[in-house]
Scaffold this motif. Structure first.
Motif, PDB file in Angstrom:
ATOM      1  N   GLY A   7       0.815  -1.209   0.000  1.00 28.79           N
ATOM      2  CA  GLY A   7       0.000   0.000   0.000  1.00 28.79           C
ATOM      3  C   GLY A   7       0.845   1.255   0.000  1.00 28.79           C
ATOM      4  N   TRP A   8       0.144   2.396   0.063  1.00 31.63           N
ATOM      5  CA  TRP A   8       0.770   3.703   0.129  1.00 31.63           C
ATOM      6  C   TRP A   8       0.180   4.460   1.310  1.00 31.63           C
ATOM      7  N   CYS A   9       0.940   5.395   1.834  1.00 36.31           N
ATOM      8  CA  CYS A   9       0.382   6.308   2.836  1.00 36.31           C
ATOM      9  C   CYS A   9       1.192   7.592   2.793  1.00 36.31           C
ATOM     10  N   GLY A  10       0.649   8.654   3.374  1.00 29.40           N
ATOM     11  CA  GLY A  10       1.401   9.895   3.366  1.00 29.40           C
ATOM     12  C   GLY A  10       0.613  11.089   3.842  1.00 29.40           C
ATOM     13  N   LEU A  11       1.166  12.262   3.592  1.00 27.58           N
ATOM     14  CA  LEU A  11       0.554  13.547   3.949  1.00 27.58           C
ATOM     15  C   LEU A  11       0.546  14.420   2.704  1.00 27.58           C
ATOM     16  N   ASP A  12      -0.595  15.005   2.420  1.00 29.97           N
ATOM     17  CA  ASP A  12      -0.765  15.782   1.190  1.00 29.97           C
ATOM     18  C   ASP A  12      -1.136  17.214   1.543  1.00 29.97           C
ATOM     19  N   GLY A  13      -0.278  18.161   1.141  1.00 30.33           N
ATOM     20  CA  GLY A  13      -0.559  19.571   1.379  1.00 30.33           C
ATOM     21  C   GLY A  13      -1.119  20.281   0.175  1.00 30.33           C
ATOM     22  N   GLU A  14      -1.360  19.537  -0.917  1.00 31.93           N
ATOM     23  CA  GLU A  14      -1.849  20.153  -2.155  1.00 31.93           C
ATOM     24  C   GLU A  14      -3.304  19.834  -2.456  1.00 31.93           C
ATOM     25  N   ALA A  15      -3.844  18.787  -1.826  1.00 34.12           N
ATOM     26  CA  ALA A  15      -5.181  18.323  -2.188  1.00 34.12           C
ATOM     27  C   ALA A  15      -6.264  19.335  -1.806  1.00 34.12           C
ATOM     28  N   GLU A  16      -6.099  19.987  -0.659  1.00 32.86           N
ATOM     29  CA  GLU A  16      -7.101  20.950  -0.196  1.00 32.86           C
ATOM     30  C   GLU A  16      -6.385  22.212   0.261  1.00 32.86           C
ATOM     31  N   ILE A  17      -6.879  23.344  -0.159  1.00 31.18           N
ATOM     32  CA  ILE A  17      -6.236  24.618   0.144  1.00 31.18           C
ATOM     33  C   ILE A  17      -6.234  24.857   1.656  1.00 31.18           C
ATOM     34  N   GLY A  18      -5.056  25.149   2.186  1.00 33.85           N
ATOM     35  CA  GLY A  18      -4.938  25.481   3.605  1.00 33.85           C
ATOM     36  C   GLY A  18      -4.962  24.294   4.541  1.00 33.85           C
ATOM     37  N   LYS A  19      -4.958  23.061   4.002  1.00 38.74           N
ATOM     38  CA  LYS A  19      -5.021  21.879   4.860  1.00 38.74           C
ATOM     39  C   LYS A  19      -3.950  20.873   4.445  1.00 38.74           C
TER      40      LYS A  19
END
Length: 402
Positions: free
Chosen positions: A50-62
């Motif tokens: 699988g994959w996992c992570g943190l995304d700062g681009e998917a939603e503005i300000g989050k």
């Protein structure tokens, strides 16, 4: 940009890897552009599951955490472990103040992953899907045990052990922890500190009062629901006697009685208690020895019939009781059904989690979700009396049919 776990082309795989390389180089403290990690098993380190992570681009300000586990590896705790590690990384290494997550209304598994990771569902997307979040303060509180520092809780138990030894002397056989604290799901606002004390001989009235004064003093230092304990003689533990005689019992429900008339309390607080079959079962299978003889040398296994009778007594009036104590009854019904169907000895929280994977009706699954949310956060669930009673009838019917 990926369609994992579906197959893809070599070109798309390289495109994804290039995207990861470019975005990872932009990650800074409090500003993650995109962090994507592969998920592997120790026993198969060359197989990505699988994959996992943190995304700062998917939603503005989050900054939003994500995880995708191959279907054949799901329901084994991998997603929860990923979520917890990502949250720890975000707060400890990247100094974030808040992290978000989200899932579809129908995705019960993902909902539970975020709950287990300590996130709270507190808003909705426009389409009604769930939005979760956890802030730094809540994260730091998770490093405490049920909201109180581990050192404070350990000191409370150490004081209880020391005082028990000083009062009971050679009469003390052992002190045993059971309930949510022993099973790893203690909640300071919802849980007792459940203790069972085993002695060799009868206790005098003077010794009972001395012991009760000690218990009440420590109870007042404990979290809101405080201490619940019973004292039993070793002779009723092995072989197990049912209904079980007890020498003394205390819980917050009896505090005012003892404070207002201790002599009356000491004289009358004894007899037999069918609830002890449930306590003995949890101790035998999942309890912890705080002091004295080891569990298996003191306790024999409780029969299925005695344990089932004990936990049935706690839910047989669920149709009436669920109106006043909705969360408790919902989760208790779940753990009773889990035992009836699969002989699982579970906490209330674990019973609710079991029900999410075994109840077929989506409406009732949602009720369990909301009960688990209340248990964890203290936010009162919203449910009509009619729906609560229907849930109780549904569960009681299935418990009786098994």
């Amino acid at each position: 940009m990926w369609e994992y776990p579906h197959e893809t082309t070599i070109d798309k795989a390289y495109e994804a890897l290039k995207y990861m390389e470019d975005t990872h180089s932009k990650n800074r403290q409090k500003s993650i552009c995109h962090l994507c990690l592969g998920v592997f098993q120790k026993k198969e380190p060359n197989v990505i599951i699988g994959w996992c992570g943190l995304d700062g681009e998917a939603e503005i300000g989050k900054t939003v955490l994500f995880y995708m586990i191959d279907e054949k590896y799901r329901n084994q705790g991998y997603a929860t472990q990923c979520a917890m590690e990502l949250i720890n990384y975000a707060f400890e290494e990247m100094e974030y103040d808040i992290i978000y997550g989200g899932c579809a209304k129908s995705n019960i598994g993902s909902y539970r992953v975020m709950q287990k990771a300590g996130m709270v569902q507190n808003s909705f997307y426009e389409n009604g899907d769930y939005i979760f979040s956890i802030d730094r303060e809540a994260f730091l509180n998770q490093k405490l045990y049920g909201g109180i520092q581990m050192s404070d809780l350990k000191q409370l138990l150490d004081d209880f052990i020391l005082n028990s030894k000083n009062i009971l002397y050679d009469n003390l056989i052992g002190i045993y922890l059971h309930g949510s604290l022993a099973m790893g799901c203690y909640n300071e606002k919802k849980s007792d500190i459940d203790l069972l004390v085993v002695v060799e001989n009868d206790l005098s009235r003077e010794m009972k009062q001395q012991y009760m004064d000690m218990v009440v003093a420590l109870h007042n230092k404990a979290p809101s629901k405080g201490i619940e304990l019973s004292i039993v003689k070793e002779a009723v533990c092995k072989p197990f006697v049912y209904p079980t005689p007890f020498e003394l019992h205390f819980s917050v429900a009896h505090l005012n009685w003892y404070l207002s008339n201790p002599k009356d309390y000491i004289e009358k607080m004894n007899g037999t208690d069918k609830d002890l079959a449930a306590h003995f079962t949890i101790i035998y299978h999942r309890g912890k020895t705080l002091y004295g003889k080891e569990i298996k040398s003191v306790f024999s296994e409780v029969s299925n019939e005695a344990y089932m009778d004990s936990i049935w007594l706690d839910v047989k009036n669920a149709k009436e009781d669920i109106i006043d104590d909705t969360m408790y009854i919902i989760l208790n019904l779940c753990r009773v059904l889990a035992y009836k169907k699969e002989r699982l000895v579970l906490s209330k929280q674990e019973g609710g989690e079991w029900a999410l994977n075994h109840l077929s009706d989506p409406q009732y699954k949602n009720m369990v979700l909301f009960a688990l949310e209340e248990y964890k956060t203290g936010n009162t669930m919203s449910i009509t009396q009619a729906d609560a009673v229907k849930f109780a009838e549904y569960m009681l019917r299935h418990i009786s049919d098994e």
